[in-house]
Design an enzyme around this catalytic site. Structure first.
Site, short mmCIF file in Angstrom:
data_model
loop_
_atom_site.label_atom_id
_atom_site.label_comp_id
_atom_site.label_asym_id
_atom_site.label_seq_id
_atom_site.Cartn_x
_atom_site.Cartn_y
_atom_site.Cartn_z
CG ASP A 99 -2.54 0.17 0.48
OD1 ASP A 99 -2.44 1.24 0.55
OD2 ASP A 99 -2.80 -0.49 1.05
CG ASP A 192 -5.03 5.57 0.90
OD1 ASP A 192 -5.51 4.28 0.76
OD2 ASP A 192 -5.00 6.16 1.79
CD GLU A 245 -8.83 3.67 -1.68
OE1 GLU A 245 -10.08 3.42 -1.05
OE2 GLU A 245 -8.70 4.94 -1.55
CG HIS A 314 -8.49 -2.11 4.11
ND1 HIS A 314 -8.61 -2.08 2.59
CD2 HIS A 314 -8.55 -0.68 4.83
CE1 HIS A 314 -8.06 -1.09 2.40
NE2 HIS A 314 -8.60 -0.37 3.65
CG ASP A 315 -12.03 1.23 3.69
OD1 ASP A 315 -11.10 0.87 4.87
OD2 ASP A 315 -10.85 1.90 2.77
O1 ISL Z 1 -14.19 3.88 4.07
C1 ISL Z 1 -14.45 4.35 3.72
C2 ISL Z 1 -15.08 5.69 4.34
O2 ISL Z 1 -16.48 5.49 4.67
C3 ISL Z 1 -13.64 4.82 2.52
O3 ISL Z 1 -14.28 6.42 1.78
C4 ISL Z 1 -11.99 5.93 1.87
O4 ISL Z 1 -11.72 6.23 3.04
C5 ISL Z 1 -11.86 5.20 1.68
O5 ISL Z 1 -12.22 4.54 0.04
C6 ISL Z 1 -10.16 5.95 1.28
O6 ISL Z 1 -9.90 4.51 2.05
C7 ISL Z 1 -8.16 4.71 2.20
O7 ISL Z 1 -7.95 5.78 2.64
C8 ISL Z 1 -8.50 5.97 4.04
C9 ISL Z 1 -8.55 4.90 5.08
O8 ISL Z 1 -9.24 5.11 5.90
C10 ISL Z 1 -8.72 3.22 4.58
O9 ISL Z 1 -8.78 2.14 5.06
C11 ISL Z 1 -8.11 3.14 3.04
O10 ISL Z 1 -8.02 2.86 2.46
C12 ISL Z 1 -7.62 6.85 4.67
O11 ISL Z 1 -5.94 6.57 4.22
#
Ligand code: ISL
Ligand code: CA
Length: 531
Positions: A99, A192, A245, A314-315
């Site tokens: 990542d 990210d 992402e 993971h989100d």
């Molecule tokens: O799950 C979300 C919030 O409701 C998404 O909007 C998420 O925050 C967004 O996809 C960005 O995610 C990534 O960056 C974030 C981190 O918290 C997430 O785990 C990561 O996948 C900040 O680094």
């Protein structure tokens, strides 16, 4: 398209290291734990592992807040462990991508600590201003926090200050970090929130329900410039790839990031299909409507140059709980979703536990949650006078902790011998790797079979995609290559459905033991249609 790049011809498996396997029984997954499961991944058919962050971090956002990009978090092990993981994976023909979190660092990163001093050369690594603008954070609330006499920008938590990509030194630091890891032999990066890294201006945004300010930093020209530089000056020197992402992108914006002639990223994770069961934002879920979901997937298949196909990460909540039925039709619907995930055009991504049909957490109290986002939304909901039962329901459906429960290896868990950092799901009793591997009819064995089919199959890897039928429940599409053709038929509902038209051909794989003249609950099949 005749010759595929290695990342187009691969099955990618995402590991959330905290939750995968704990080798030293401190309740936290770690790198030696991952190494101990490489044979499992090899057997599943995984070619590439995407590791969520393992860098040194104060863990405000479980590693997405990086304190040192060139060090391994002590919870996860040492740099030696990491080198060993790369090596052991390589021995098994598995590559690793990491990542790359460069929109922000941790507020405990030395650059940020230095930058608090207005005269420091690091001041300009971040966005410091006398006054905040009206932008709001992805985690709700203002995107600005006051420190001494100034405010700094953070699109995520206040412990994740945004880096300033107008400063060429920041870009140099990023290049250096990327070289550092690529030289160690990793095969690329998952980048990210990469499409929001470059802020055009810090003007007030137009008021929006969520993410006020978005128009000033979403998919900017500056971001494209940064990506082109990283591609040319870093990525092109290695056999490696990037998957971005990219929040809130359209298919057009996705292509602008990945078309080969653009020389930016190789593929991106779109979110549109993940947003088809919500109103405005993920906390307000609607009932799952297969039609909208299938239409969105279909549009991405047809319009985007090369897709990164995923149903979980993971989100996101667990797919079987969200798009299937994790009670009555657990096996059927998880397998039907596997068929979808693995028969689309593009690179398939599987998230840890998806292959055994792990479900949402169904926590009953706020104390069971760990994720900062969940805690913030719970508190915000309270301020807005949402009743408690409703706030808990929001979390039950949408909390990121749904995907973060420890991997279920055995009936008793098998993840750790001590207390896991996040509560395990009691359904480990019957949803676990050990039992699944022994049951020929399991979700896990279905994944294995399907992956095996895909690996030796040009139709699935290279074939074109056409949708043939989309209704409230049924999704039929074909993949065509070199005059050969598969039809994939999915019933995304529990209702028994008639075939909309007759399909002749040989059954290649299905989640029911035989073929019937109707489509049963969550039935999914792939048929090779004769010429
Ligand atoms: O799950 C979300 C919030 O409701 C998404 O909007 C998420 O925050 C967004 O996809 C960005 O995610 C990534 O960056 C974030 C981190 O918290 C997430 O785990 C990561 O996948 C900040 O680094
Ligand atoms: Ca551990």
């Amino acid at each position: 398209m005749s010759n595929l790049k290695f990342w187009q011809d691969a099955i990618v498996y995402q590991i959330y290291p905290r939750s995968f396997m704990d080798s030293n029984n401190d309740g936290i997954g770690d790198i030696p734990g991952i190494i101990s499961k490489l044979d499992y991944l090899k057997e599943l058919g995984v070619d590439i592992i995407w590791l969520s962050p393992v860098y040194d971090s104060p863990n405000d956002d479980n590693g997405y807040d990086i304190r040192d990009y060139k060090a391994i978090h002590k919870d996860f092990g040492t740099m030696e462990d990491m080198d060993n993981l790369i090596l052991e994976a390589k021995k098994r023909g598995i590559r690793i991508i990491m990542d790359l979190v460069i929109n922000h660092t941790s507020d405990e990163h030395p650059w940020f600590i230095e930058s608090k001093n207005p005269d420091s050369p690091y001041r300009n690594y971040y966005y410091w201003r006398d006054k905040p603008n009206n932008w709001t954070s992805f985690f709700s609330g203002s995107a600005w926090t006051k420190e001494n006499d100034a405010y700094y920008l953070h699109l995520f938590s206040k412990k994740q200050p945004d880096l300033n990509f107008h400063n060429p030194k920041v870009l140099d630091e990023v290049k250096d970090i990327m070289h550092f890891w690529l030289k160690k032999g990793i095969a690329g990066f998952r980048c990210d929130v990469i499409n929001v890294i470059f802020k055009n201006t810090l003007d007030d945004g137009k008021k929006r329900l969520v993410l006020t300010g978005l128009e000033h930093y979403h998919s900017t020209e500056g971001c494209h410039r940064v990506l082109k530089t990283l591609r040319k000056e870093v990525m092109d020197h290695y056999e490696a790839f990037t998957v971005g992402e990219t929040v809130l992108v359209t298919t057009k914006q996705a292509n602008e990031l990945i078309l080969p002639e653009r020389e930016e990223l190789d593929m991106v994770f779109g979110f549109e299909h993940m947003e088809t069961d919500q109103i405005n934002n993920k906390w307000f879920k609607t009932k799952f409507k297969p039609k909208k979901f299938m239409r969105t997937i279909s549009r991405w298949q047809k319009e985007v140059y090369w897709n990164a196909n995923y149903l979980e990460n993971h989100d996101q909540p667990r797919s079987v709980s969200r798009f299937g039925d994790d009670k009555m039709y657990h096996k059927e619907s998880a397998k039907m979703l596997a068929l979808l995930n693995l028969t689309l055009k593009g690179t398939p991504y599987i998230y840890e536990g998806q292959e055994i049909g792990m479900t949402n957490a169904y926590f009953k109290s706020i104390d069971e949650y760990e994720d900062l986002e969940s805690k913030r939304i719970y508190a915000l909901g309270k301020k807005l006078l949402f009743p408690k039962w409703y706030r808990l329901k929001m979390l039950r459906n949408a909390s990121r902790d749904n995907a973060r429960q420890p991997m279920q290896w055995t009936k008793t868990g098998g993840f750790t011998l001590s207390t896991p950092w996040l509560k395990e799901n009691p359904n480990k009793q019957y949803i676990n790797v050990f039992d699944s591997s022994k049951d020929p009819d399991s979700i896990l064995n279905f994944y294995k079979k399907l992956i095996k089919i895909r690996k030796n199959d040009d139709i699935l890897k290279k074939g074109s995609f056409n949708d043939l039928y989309i209704s409230n429940a049924i999704f039929i599409y074909e993949r065509v290559y070199d005059g050969e053709r598969y039809m994939i038929v999915l019933n995304m509902s529990k209702k028994i459905k008639r075939y909309p038209f007759e399909i002749y051909g040989d059954l290649v794989i299905s989640n029911y033991p035989d073929r019937a003249n109707v489509l049963r609950s969550y039935e999914g099949l792939m048929i090779k249609v004769s010429k």
